[in-house]
Design a protein around this motif. Structure first.
Motif, PDB file in Angstrom:
ATOM      1  N   THR A  13       0.798  -1.234   0.000  1.00  5.63           N
ATOM      2  CA  THR A  13       0.000   0.000   0.000  1.00  5.63           C
ATOM      3  C   THR A  13       0.825   1.275   0.000  1.00  5.63           C
ATOM      4  N   GLY A  14       2.083   1.186   0.399  1.00  2.00           N
ATOM      5  CA  GLY A  14       2.909   2.385   0.503  1.00  2.00           C
ATOM      6  C   GLY A  14       2.624   3.185   1.764  1.00  2.00           C
ATOM      7  N   GLU A  15       1.797   2.669   2.667  1.00  2.00           N
ATOM      8  CA  GLU A  15       1.470   3.397   3.893  1.00  2.00           C
ATOM      9  C   GLU A  15       2.578   3.254   4.934  1.00  2.00           C
ATOM     10  N   ILE A  16       2.675   4.270   5.792  1.00  2.00           N
ATOM     11  CA  ILE A  16       3.673   4.285   6.859  1.00  2.00           C
ATOM     12  C   ILE A  16       2.996   3.936   8.178  1.00  2.00           C
ATOM     13  N   SER A  17       3.656   3.088   8.972  1.00  3.23           N
ATOM     14  CA  SER A  17       3.172   2.745  10.306  1.00  3.23           C
ATOM     15  C   SER A  17       4.300   2.963  11.299  1.00  3.23           C
ATOM     16  N   VAL A  18       3.938   3.286  12.536  1.00  5.76           N
ATOM     17  CA  VAL A  18       4.915   3.449  13.617  1.00  5.76           C
ATOM     18  C   VAL A  18       4.479   2.586  14.794  1.00  5.76           C
ATOM     19  N   CYS A  19       5.406   1.773  15.313  1.00  2.00           N
ATOM     20  CA  CYS A  19       5.117   0.907  16.461  1.00  2.00           C
ATOM     21  C   CYS A  19       5.983   1.305  17.651  1.00  2.00           C
ATOM     22  N   HIS A  20       5.392   1.263  18.835  1.00  3.45           N
ATOM     23  CA  HIS A  20       6.144   1.500  20.071  1.00  3.45           C
ATOM     24  C   HIS A  20       5.286   1.041  21.245  1.00  3.45           C
ATOM     25  N   ASP A  21       5.958   0.588  22.303  1.00  3.23           N
ATOM     26  CA  ASP A  21       5.274   0.154  23.526  1.00  3.23           C
ATOM     27  C   ASP A  21       4.137  -0.829  23.245  1.00  3.23           C
ATOM     28  N   GLY A  22       4.341  -1.724  22.294  1.00  2.00           N
ATOM     29  CA  GLY A  22       3.334  -2.742  21.994  1.00  2.00           C
ATOM     30  C   GLY A  22       2.126  -2.231  21.239  1.00  2.00           C
ATOM     31  N   GLU A  23       2.187  -0.999  20.716  1.00  3.67           N
ATOM     32  CA  GLU A  23       1.068  -0.423  19.984  1.00  3.67           C
ATOM     33  C   GLU A  23       1.500  -0.048  18.570  1.00  3.67           C
ATOM     34  N   MET A  24       0.536   0.019  17.665  1.00  2.53           N
ATOM     35  CA  MET A  24       0.813   0.415  16.285  1.00  2.53           C
ATOM     36  C   MET A  24      -0.040   1.615  15.905  1.00  2.53           C
ATOM     37  N   ILE A  25       0.610   2.637  15.393  1.00  4.77           N
ATOM     38  CA  ILE A  25      -0.096   3.814  14.878  1.00  4.77           C
ATOM     39  C   ILE A  25      -0.111   3.674  13.355  1.00  4.77           C
ATOM     40  N   HIS A  26      -1.310   3.565  12.781  1.00  6.88           N
ATOM     41  CA  HIS A  26      -1.421   3.224  11.359  1.00  6.88           C
ATOM     42  C   HIS A  26      -2.726   3.766  10.786  1.00  6.88           C
ATOM     43  N   PRO A  27      -2.686   4.405   9.622  1.00  3.22           N
ATOM     44  CA  PRO A  27      -1.479   4.845   8.912  1.00  3.22           C
ATOM     45  C   PRO A  27      -1.013   6.203   9.430  1.00  3.22           C
ATOM     46  N   VAL A  28       0.243   6.529   9.147  1.00  7.07           N
ATOM     47  CA  VAL A  28       0.814   7.826   9.520  1.00  7.07           C
ATOM     48  C   VAL A  28       1.085   8.602   8.241  1.00  7.07           C
ATOM     49  N   LYS A  29       0.583   9.814   8.176  1.00 10.02           N
ATOM     50  CA  LYS A  29       0.830  10.649   7.002  1.00 10.02           C
ATOM     51  C   LYS A  29       2.304  11.047   6.969  1.00 10.02           C
ATOM     52  N   PRO A  30       2.922  11.044   5.797  1.00  9.61           N
ATOM     53  CA  PRO A  30       4.340  11.416   5.704  1.00  9.61           C
ATOM     54  C   PRO A  30       4.634  12.771   6.328  1.00  9.61           C
TER      55      PRO A  30
END
Length: 277
Positions: free
Chosen positions: A225-242
């Motif tokens: 998909t070309g989408e960006i995701s960020v993971c930390h502390d067992g959680e996922m932030i998705h999608p993240v705008k560039p």
């Protein structure tokens, strides 16, 4: 060999806190040394030195004068050989000890250059290039990094793009960034088992898996998909705008751990003047 006869650690007048501390320090140094050289050529060198040491004891015990004389003359050179031939391993041991949590308050922490990571992630997201970038915080990922391809290279956008270029040998693994340097590439991270979203592939499972086991911050770009995701502390932030990626990473990397009075962490992304590539 005479020092072996003079060891009296367990005499009643010496037994106490000092002796226990002495044993713990020596045990720690031996463990650090073994952990560093166990997969290097230093193991063969130490085995050879150990064999000479055993031969020396054997020669002394059985009064083999010629063999004892030879080993007595070789023994001073063994210390020099250890220092010279194991120089990289000794340097690594001292470096590992300096990074212990006990000494961290006295060290100047190198800030990660997020611009290089953000720029590379934007380009890879635009081109639908899959990537997995783990930024080390307090918890070391040394055990994982040791199994990967060692780089210890300056962090740069061009190098990240080269590593994750499609159909290359390191494309499918993760890059681990520590102290603003690319420590390794081609790393295989532990997979998360509780990710129910069928749209998430192996990269996202690996990102969430290491985020559950450490405090690392992981940036993922999807090959589909070309989408960006960020993971930390067992959680996922998705999608993240560039356009929001740098502010999000800044917020996570500089946040304080959530305490009892603040169990939920929310991120306020400031508007920036960056353009979406």
């Amino acid at each position: 060999m005479d020092f072996l006869k003079n060891i009296s650690l367990f005499q009643s007048d010496k037994f106490g806190i000092v002796m226990i501390l002495d044993i713990l320090i020596v045990s720690f140094l031996i463990y650090q040394f073994y952990s560093t050289i166990r997969r290097t050529r230093g193991v063969q060198l130490l085995l050879g030195i150990g064999l000479i040491w055993v031969l020396g004891i054997f020669a002394q015990t059985l009064n083999f004068e010629l063999l004892d004389w030879i080993i007595d003359n070789i023994r001073p050179a063994l210390v020099f050989a250890i220092i010279v031939l194991l120089q990289p391993e000794l340097r690594k041991i001292t470096g590992d000890m300096a990074r212990l949590r006990l000494f961290r308050p006295f060290l100047l922490k190198t800030a990660t250059d997020l611009d290089e990571i953000v720029e590379a992630s934007k380009i890879m997201a635009k081109n639908k290039t899959g990537s997995l970038i783990a930024i080390v915080r307090e918890h070391s990922l040394k055990d994982i990094a040791e199994q990967a391809v060692q780089l210890d290279a300056i962090l740069s956008t061009s190098l990240l793009l080269t590593i994750f270029k499609k159909n290359t040998a390191l494309h499918d693994g993760a890059v681990i960034i520590e102290q603003n340097r690319i420590a390794c590439a081609g790393a295989f991270l532990p997979m998360a088992t509780n990710l129910d979203d069928a749209r998430m592939g192996a990269r996202h499972r690996a990102a969430l898996g290491i985020a559950e086991e450490s405090d690392a911050v992981i940036v993922v770009t999807s090959e589909e998909t070309g989408e960006i995701s960020v993971c930390h502390d067992g959680e996922m932030i998705h999608p993240v705008k560039p356009i929001e990626l740098k502010n999000l990473l800044n917020t996570i990397l500089h946040e304080k751990k959530a305490g009892p009075g603040n169990p939920d962490k929310k991120f306020e992304l400031e508007e920036t003047g960056e353009s979406n590539d």
